[in-house]
Design a protein around this motif. Structure first.
Motif, PDB file in Angstrom:
ATOM      1  N   ASP A 226       1.501   4.118  13.374  1.00 16.83           N
ATOM      2  CA  ASP A 226       0.810   3.490  12.253  1.00 16.83           C
ATOM      3  C   ASP A 226       0.354   2.088  12.659  1.00 16.83           C
ATOM      4  O   ASP A 226       0.957   1.087  12.288  1.00 16.83           O
ATOM      5  N   LEU A 245      -3.914   6.863   7.425  1.00 18.10           N
ATOM      6  CA  LEU A 245      -3.099   8.018   7.062  1.00 18.10           C
ATOM      7  C   LEU A 245      -3.953   9.288   6.971  1.00 18.10           C
ATOM      8  O   LEU A 245      -3.540  10.365   7.422  1.00 18.10           O
ATOM      9  N   GLY A 266       5.264   5.441   9.617  1.00 18.93           N
ATOM     10  CA  GLY A 266       4.866   4.824   8.365  1.00 18.93           C
ATOM     11  C   GLY A 266       5.325   3.383   8.226  1.00 18.93           C
ATOM     12  O   GLY A 266       5.892   2.815   9.147  1.00 18.93           O
ATOM     13  N   GLU A 282       2.194  10.423   2.098  1.00 17.03           N
ATOM     14  CA  GLU A 282       2.258  10.818   3.507  1.00 17.03           C
ATOM     15  C   GLU A 282       2.460  12.312   3.649  1.00 17.03           C
ATOM     16  O   GLU A 282       1.776  12.974   4.424  1.00 17.03           O
ATOM     17  N   PHE A 291       8.304  12.478   8.719  1.00 14.80           N
ATOM     18  CA  PHE A 291       7.863  11.100   8.497  1.00 14.80           C
ATOM     19  C   PHE A 291       8.903  10.141   9.074  1.00 14.80           C
ATOM     20  O   PHE A 291      10.096  10.234   8.772  1.00 14.80           O
TER      21      PHE A 291
END
Length: 431
Positions: A226, A245, A266, A282, A291
């Motif tokens: 990210d 995303l 994330g 997400e 995640f």
């Protein structure tokens, strides 16, 4: 072996030895686990060249895992000190270790790390590119970045953070929507700078198919980095974060088409009331892929205590869908963590992960707490220490302040509620 990756094996109906090991540890059916891996909802990072690996699963229905960051830098280039951190991280039951080394020829440390670690090993190849080629960032070619990825894969790295989602479209979004803290991801900022200096697309986005070929060959799990994570509460859930995303969701599908395992990274910094929504976003936009979150840190004002701000956010995030917590130490934002900082960070993250597992109903999670409560009811100090998340610290605190009555502590002494109830229930005078 008639499969290239754990995902391909799962889709062919094959239960690998790694799946068997994970299913046993997680108390789940091997067939259920295989199905989840085939769907991309669980990953087992397991490079074919990491022979010392004790595989772990990350994703839906499994225990929340934690990752430890370490590695050498120009200001702190002591390989032996970092290897001591590795040994302690393993002792403290970290599930994964990320080598974030960013100075000099990092191969020696990485290879020794892979050799001794039963935990999954992750890296961020772009950190290594400047030292690997001994060239300025601007002068590294797009294809050469893939060369570093291949080197790390050959060395046995199980998962790699690849910032493929910060493409030209995302860069344009940032320019239209200014941020308080811009881009705080180290890898993301390097790629942003390279793209600006060379007026080219992100090489990991442009040559993503070639990257997938490398990952498939070694069974490296891609951890889609990210680059645009928020570095402050003000920047959370903005257009840039959402744009990246969306990009990562598209890249996830492309990886799955090639049987390459994927995790999504994330945030980041985020207000407490925004965390649950982000977990749902997400999982929706990235099709249920596991995640992996840094924190989230729920306030920006606590340097020196960010292992706490992170644990608060991490527990809430994991309870609502995050599968993998990147630890944060008290040294976050301040310095390279010491060994003691690392220990503090690991314990804080493990507390957050376990609290979330209780909330999620993960098999076996609540049993641990029930056993501790039973030991407390019986005032069985030996058993309490055995069950403690950090037995060493618990024993130390007890030994530093011994009570007059062995079946109490120096907080309450004879007025200990547990002692009182035990004696009354047994028909004895408690005082």
């Amino acid at each position: 072996m008639n499969y290239a990756t754990q995902m391909e094996a799962a889709r062919k109906g094959i239960i690998t030895k790694e799946m068997e090991a994970v299913a046993y540890k997680e108390q789940v059916s091997p067939d259920v686990l295989r199905e989840l891996i085939g769907q991309g909802r669980v990953v087992i990072p397991a490079n074919k060249n990491h022979t010392s690996l004790d595989p772990c699963g990350i994703g839906q229905g499994l225990k929340t895992k934690i990752n430890v960051n370490l590695g050498v830098s120009k200001d702190c280039c002591d390989i032996e000190a970092e290897l001591e951190k590795v040994r302690w991280a393993i002792k403290l039951q970290a599930d994964a270790i990320m080598d974030l080394s960013c100075y000099g020829k990092t191969g020696e440390f990485r290879r020794r790390l892979v050799e001794i670690s039963p935990a999954a090993i992750g890296t961020v190849p772009i950190y290594d590119a400047v030292g690997f080629y001994e060239r300025e960032l601007k002068n590294i070619s797009a294809r050469e970045f893939l060369g570093v990825v291949e080197k790390h894969a050959r060395d046995g790295v199980d998962f790699m953070t690849i910032h493929a989602g910060v493409n030209r479209e995302a860069v344009a979004r940032l320019k239209k929507n200014p941020r308080l803290t811009n881009i705080v991801s180290r890898g993301g900022s390097l790629l942003f700078a390279w793209m600006a200096m060379n007026d080219q697309e992100n090489p990991f986005y442009e040559f993503y198919d070639d990257l997938l070929d490398l990952c498939r060959h070694y069974d490296v799990t891609i951890s889609l980095g990210d680059a645009c994570r928020p570095g402050s509460l003000r920047d959370a859930v903005d257009a840039l974060q959402i744009q990246e995303l969306i990009n990562m969701g598209e890249l996830t599908r492309r990886a799955w088409e090639r049987d390459v395992q994927v995790m999504i990274e994330g945030p980041g910094h985020m207000a407490l009331n925004e965390i649950v929504t982000n977990m749902l976003l997400e999982k929706k936009l990235c099709h249920g892929a596991p995640f992996y979150v840094l924190g989230p840190l729920v306030t920006d004002i606590a340097p020196g205590y960010d292992h706490i701000t992170s644990a608060i956010g991490g527990a809430l995030a994991a309870a609502h869908g995050a599968d993998f917590l990147c630890y944060v130490t008290p040294a976050e934002h301040l310095r390279l963590p010491t060994l003691d900082d690392m220990k503090e960070g690991i314990i804080a993250s493990r507390i957050a992960a376990h609290a979330a597992d209780i909330a999620k109903g993960v098999p076996g999670a609540r049993k641990w707490d029930d056993e501790m409560s039973d030991a407390r009811r019986r005032l069985d100090w030996t058993r309490m220490f055995e069950l403690a998340l950090d037995p060493e610290k618990a024993r130390l605190y007890r030994s530093e302040s011994m009570p007059e009555n062995h079946d109490s502590c120096t907080m309450c002494g004879k007025m200990c509620a547990v002692r009182t109830m035990n004696k009354i229930m047994a028909g004895e005078n408690p005082l």
